[in-house]
Design a protein around this motif. Structure first.
Motif, PDB file in Angstrom:
ATOM      1  N   VAL A   1       0.829  -1.209   0.000  1.00 36.20           N
ATOM      2  CA  VAL A   1       0.000   0.000   0.000  1.00 36.20           C
ATOM      3  C   VAL A   1       0.860   1.254   0.000  1.00 36.20           C
ATOM      4  O   VAL A   1       0.607   2.196  -0.767  1.00 36.20           O
ATOM      5  CB  VAL A   1      -0.945  -0.011   1.219  1.00 36.20           C
ATOM      6  N   ASN A   2       1.884   1.300   0.854  1.00 33.78           N
ATOM      7  CA  ASN A   2       2.689   2.533   0.940  1.00 33.78           C
ATOM      8  C   ASN A   2       3.853   2.575  -0.046  1.00 33.78           C
ATOM      9  O   ASN A   2       4.617   3.549  -0.062  1.00 33.78           O
ATOM     10  CB  ASN A   2       3.213   2.723   2.361  1.00 33.78           C
TER      11      ASN A   2
ATOM     12  N   LYS B   1       0.808   2.140  -5.238  1.00 33.35           N
ATOM     13  CA  LYS B   1      -0.272   2.728  -4.450  1.00 33.35           C
ATOM     14  C   LYS B   1      -1.590   2.704  -5.223  1.00 33.35           C
ATOM     15  O   LYS B   1      -2.659   2.440  -4.657  1.00 33.35           O
ATOM     16  CB  LYS B   1       0.086   4.156  -4.061  1.00 33.35           C
ATOM     17  N   LYS B   2      -1.516   2.982  -6.509  1.00 37.89           N
ATOM     18  CA  LYS B   2      -2.730   2.968  -7.330  1.00 37.89           C
ATOM     19  C   LYS B   2      -3.325   1.556  -7.393  1.00 37.89           C
ATOM     20  O   LYS B   2      -4.547   1.374  -7.234  1.00 37.89           O
ATOM     21  CB  LYS B   2      -2.402   3.474  -8.732  1.00 37.89           C
TER      22      LYS B   2
ATOM     23  N   ARG C   1      -4.974   0.664  -4.086  1.00 37.94           N
ATOM     24  CA  ARG C   1      -6.302   1.276  -3.905  1.00 37.94           C
ATOM     25  C   ARG C   1      -7.368   0.502  -4.674  1.00 37.94           C
ATOM     26  O   ARG C   1      -8.498   0.359  -4.195  1.00 37.94           O
ATOM     27  CB  ARG C   1      -6.258   2.735  -4.364  1.00 37.94           C
ATOM     28  N   GLN C   2      -7.008   0.014  -5.850  1.00 36.70           N
ATOM     29  CA  GLN C   2      -7.975  -0.735  -6.645  1.00 36.70           C
ATOM     30  C   GLN C   2      -8.286  -2.100  -6.037  1.00 36.70           C
ATOM     31  O   GLN C   2      -9.382  -2.623  -6.209  1.00 36.70           O
ATOM     32  CB  GLN C   2      -7.444  -0.910  -8.065  1.00 36.70           C
TER      33      GLN C   2
ATOM     34  N   GLN D   1      -8.096  -2.889  -2.740  1.00 34.11           N
ATOM     35  CA  GLN D   1      -8.311  -2.811  -1.291  1.00 34.11           C
ATOM     36  C   GLN D   1      -9.469  -3.702  -0.854  1.00 34.11           C
ATOM     37  O   GLN D   1      -9.380  -4.409   0.158  1.00 34.11           O
ATOM     38  CB  GLN D   1      -8.579  -1.359  -0.894  1.00 34.11           C
ATOM     39  N   ASN D   2     -10.552  -3.690  -1.613  1.00 32.17           N
ATOM     40  CA  ASN D   2     -11.712  -4.525  -1.256  1.00 32.17           C
ATOM     41  C   ASN D   2     -11.379  -6.012  -1.381  1.00 32.17           C
ATOM     42  O   ASN D   2     -11.829  -6.833  -0.569  1.00 32.17           O
ATOM     43  CB  ASN D   2     -12.909  -4.171  -2.137  1.00 32.17           C
TER      44      ASN D   2
END
Length: 921
Positions: free
Chosen positions: A469-470, A488-489, A492-493, A495-496
């Motif tokens: 993530v970071n 990071k992008k 985010r996509q 994450q779920n």
């Protein structure tokens, strides 16, 4: 003024030598705060600012230009630090001239690279022209660009443009310049034009004689041609000259063909060797890649590949393209190898990060980090399922793929630190003997092993996601900003998707534990996957307590990773169900333990008239409450299970049931026949027998009447002490409904007390009362025809002796029971005497005196134990007798009473109030 920052210091350069236009990486300290801060860079005296690319304060990338010096320092100059120094040097190689094709191709590659670099930096070729052609100070005007475009349509203020407008340029760049300054600018332009013209004229003047000689030669040749003619047999002079030259060329070719061929071959070989030497890095790269892969030096392979790609990635030279294609083939094999190693399990977090960075640097297709996360997720799920399958199949072993009690577990527990309040020696487990695995139920071993798997693997899995993530998977210092932003992008996509992975892991953990311990909480379909523990040992409350401790430790370990609470809620729900189940199981097992207390009754009475049974019962319940202390303890995020209405009601019912079970044990002991005990002596039925108390004295089983008294004494102690103590213990441990439990318990014990008391009175009072009538009429005694009374008859004395025997029996067990028992015995005897007197039809004078003597003697002997009912019975019996009118009769009655009391003074002493305590045994 001194610079704001320390001067730049170059401490390393890679490579340390090479030809012109070699790409180098410069490393050091204080190399600038940004691209704008870098104002100078020279290598071997050549200015390399045109190709310099600032990466960080410790790294700069550039190309070495064709410097004059073969070896020199690397000097960096910044605005913030000034002129820097260098501790290393660069050696510029001077290769021999190589083939034109190869050299030109390489030069074209370099130029293309420089042009691409300049375009990336926004540098135009026209920007190399003078930025201030007028040579005066520029004064930017404030006229908007749109207004200038409207004033000069189709024109431009750029002096390099074909549609250049001088007025636009002056308004835009010299709007505030005065007339004098513009005159100076015009003068500067004239000087520049004159200088250019003078340079051209000087060139022509210097070669003027050469031009004249060439002119004369051309004129002579022209005249000769005209005089020679053009129709001769041999043709014109030029034709003949051509023929001569062709013959000379053919002859020379014939003479020197072999020599020239060898020379051409030697030149080709020399050129090939020069190319191999010049580009040996590329030609040796496939073999070097193979060797470094075998040694595991993946960093070296990646650096060499990046260098080769930057130099030869877009080359048009056929041989270079062929070698580079081989390099790409080896690199593709390395990508596959690294991906295979990345997806191998088990592996450490350090290795996973390393392989992900390698694949990222090699520009591997897809998202290797996410592939690794997905593979780890599947592997952890499989580990958990395998753990359950091994225990179910009975093939559980102490080592193997699931034996994770080594470094991973210790590291996981070390991460808990002070935040996880782990008891039992600071671990999820306490120190255990070597036979632990053979004594502990398999469900407990399974839960602890499953927790080991989760604590050993899930933290690394979570940290891998956080690094993803970071962006720290790709760069710890932020150098690879493009890859970091891409990571990071992607995170985010996804994450779920990762949230669903964590939910699946926690749900799998909870379902596996429920299948082993709480199968009724799972749907029927899931029992086939997570159940199968039916033939295993049923667990006690103590084992459930240990399981709760283990699950809590697992939850605390995961909480320290800062996993969101909503993802761990299923574990909290499991803990709640386990705590409730532990409470119920403990209560049920305590009820069984209490039921077995009857077997432990030793019938040894202490000074208070009770046996050890009430104390054992209290100890049993106190031990139960202590064992429930940890399950009922409220940890962070947990709720009080005793505040749940359903749990309160169920716990209260089971607590009452435990009390009733114990009372039933007392009742069964009281009703148990003598044959059911291993009686070692013959119990005498005669109340006056001296052996009747030996059952208590020598530790043997007492008689049934003695057991009734002992249990009556225990009942009194339960009501007055034990139940009150237990109520305090219940309140202390937070159990609700203690008032109801105490009330129901007291009612039950009182009911048993009354039942046992009546049974004892019936056994002792009936024989005494029943012996009165036969003794009264023994020897054909008749109240109407009897002699003058000489004293109290023997039947009454025998009745008193029997009452004394009952007193002794009760006093031996419990002094507190004496008044209660003797009062009922006396009441029964008084009632019987009243009945017998009222049944007499008539009395003679002596008979009335004898009856009054016996009633008075009996009443006075047991006066201390008279109650209202017995007093009434004696009064009614005396009232049924004729009154004494003669003073002599009254005197005789008094004398006989005194004589009776004197003769039986020793026997009647027990009926007097006394502070004598029971003898301690």
């Amino acid at each position: 003024m001194s610079p704001a920052r320390p001067p730049p210091l170059v401490t390393g350069i890679s490579p340390k030598e090479g030809p012109a236009w070699t790409k180098v990486t410069i490393r050091g300290e204080n190399l600038g705060t940004g691209p704008a801060d870098l104002i100078g860079l020279s290598i071997c005296g050549h200015n390399c600012m045109l190709t310099a690319e600032w990466m960080s304060a410790s790294k700069i990338v550039c190309r070495v230009g064709p410097a004059k010096d073969d070896k020199g320092e690397i000097i960096v100059t910044t605005k913030s630090g000034g002129l820097g120094t260098s501790t290393v040097s660069f050696k510029l190689l001077r290769p021999e001239r190589i083939g034109i094709l190869e050299q030109s191709a390489v030069w074209v590659d370099e130029v293309n690279y420089d042009m691409r670099t300049n375009r990336n930096k926004g540098i135009s070729p026209f920007s190399l022209r003078p930025s201030n052609p007028l040579g005066i100070e520029m004064d930017k005007g404030k006229v908007p660009q749109k207004d200038l475009e409207q004033i000069f349509p189709g024109m431009s203020g750029d002096f390099t443009s074909e549609n250049f407008s001088a007025s636009w340029y002056l308004i835009e760049n010299h709007a505030g310049s005065g007339f004098e300054q513009l005159k100076i600018a015009a003068s500067n332009l004239k000087k520049q034009a004159t200088k250019k013209n003078e340079g051209s004229l000087a060139y022509v003047k210097g070669g003027l004689s050469t031009f004249f000689e060439a002119q004369d030669a051309l004129a002579a040749i022209h005249q000769r041609l005209e005089s020679d003619g053009t129709e001769k047999v041999e043709g014109s002079m030029t034709q003949r000259l051509e023929n001569i030259l062709n013959r000379a060329s053919d002859t020379a070719d014939t003479l020197f063909q072999e020599v020239l061929g060898r020379k051409d071959k030697a030149d080709s070989t020399r050129n090939a060797l020069n190319v191999l030497q010049r580009f040996k890095f590329l030609f040796n790269l496939p073999l070097n890649i193979e060797r470094n892969i075998q040694k595991g030096d993946y960093d070296v392979v990646i650096n060499d590949y990046e260098k080769a790609k930057s130099l030869f990635g877009n080359t048009e030279v056929a041989v270079f393209k062929k070698v580079y294609a081989e390099v790409e083939t080896r690199i593709e094999a390395l990508r596959n190898l690294l991906l295979e190693k990345l997806l191998e399990t088990p592996s450490t977090l350090h290795d996973q990060k390393r392989y992900i960075r390698y694949l990222s640097d090699l520009h591997a297709p897809g998202d290797p980090a996410w592939q690794c996360i997905y593979a780890q997720h599947k592997w952890i799920l499989q580990l958990m399922q395998n753990c359950r399958d091994e225990f179910i199949s009975g093939g559980r072993v102490g080592a193997g793929a699931l034996d994770l009690e080594g470094d991973t577990r210790l590291a996981a527990l070390g991460r808990l630190g002070h935040s996880a309040s782990l008891k039992r020696g600071g671990s999820l487990r306490s120190a255990r003997p070597s036979t632990w695995r053979f004594e502990t139920p398999q469900q407990v071993q399974f839960v602890e092993k499953l927790s080991d798997v989760v604590i050993g693997q899930l933290p690394n899995f979570w940290k891998l996601w956080i690094s993803y993530v970071n962006g720290s998977l790709f760069s710890e210092t932020g150098e690879k900003s493009g890859q970091v932003e891409k990571s990071k992008k992607n995170a985010r996509q996804r994450q779920n998707d990762f949230k669903k992975m964590i939910e699946e892991l926690t749900n799998r953990l909870v379902k596996l534990i429920r299948g082993a311990l709480l199968p009724t909480t799972l749907p029927q379909g899931e029992l086939r996957v997570y159940g199968g523990w039916e033939d295993k040992t049923e667990l006690t409350g103590a084992w459930f307590t240990q399981i709760i401790h283990t699950v809590r430790g697992c939850h605390e370990a995961l909480s320290t990773l800062e996993i969101p609470n909503d993802l761990l809620q299923v574990i909290q729900d499991l803990l709640l169900d386990l705590r409730v189940h532990c409470l119920m199981v403990t209560l049920l097992h305590t009820s069984e333990d209490v039921k077995r207390l009857a077997e432990k009754e030793d019938w040894v009475v202490d000074n208070e008239g009770i046996t050890s049974l009430p104390s054992k019962f209290e100890q049993c319940l106190v031990h139960m409450l202590q064992s429930l202390k940890e399950p009922l303890e409220i940890k962070a995020g947990e709720i009080n299970v005793l505040q749940l209405d359903q749990v309160q009601d169920k716990a209260a019912q089971l607590s009452v049931s435990i009390m009733k079970v114990f009372i039933n044990c007392l009742e069964q002991l009281s009703m148990k026949a003598d044959e059911d005990f291993n009686v070692s002596h013959n119990v005498s039925v005669d109340l006056s027998s001296p052996d009747r108390f030996s059952g208590i004295q020598d530790g043997s089983i007492p008689t049934s009447e003695q057991r009734l008294l002992i249990i009556l004494s225990n009942c009194q102690y339960l009501e007055r002490h034990t139940f009150l103590n237990l109520a305090n213990h219940f309140e202390k441990h937070g159990l609700t409904g203690t008032e109801k439990i105490n009330r129901v318990s007291v009612d039950a014990v009182r009911e048993l007390d009354g039942k046992l008391f009546e049974a004892y009175i019936e056994r002792r009072a009936d024989p005494i009362a029943g012996s009165l009538e036969p003794g009264m009429y023994a020897g054909y005694f008749d109240w109407r025809d009897c002699q003058t009374p000489a004293g109290v008859r023997n039947y009454l004395k025998e009745a008193l002796v029997n009452i004394i025997a009952v007193h002794a029996e009760v006093f031996t067990v419990s002094k507190d029971l004496v008044p209660r028992v003797l009062s009922r015995i006396v009441e029964s005897v008084a009632d019987e005497m009243c009945r017998l007197m009222q049944c007499v039809s008539s009395f003679s004078k002596n008979g009335a005196l004898q009856a009054r003597l016996e009633l008075s003697a009996l009443r006075d002997a047991v006066a201390a134990y008279l109650n209202p009912d017995s007093n009434t019975s004696f009064k009614q019996a005396l009232d049924s007798l004729p009154q004494l009118h003669s003073g002599a009769d009254k005197k005789l009655l008094e004398e006989l009473l005194n004589k009776f009391k004197s003769s039986m003074q020793l026997q009647l002493t027990c009926f007097q109030p006394s502070n004598i305590q029971p003898i301690k045994r």
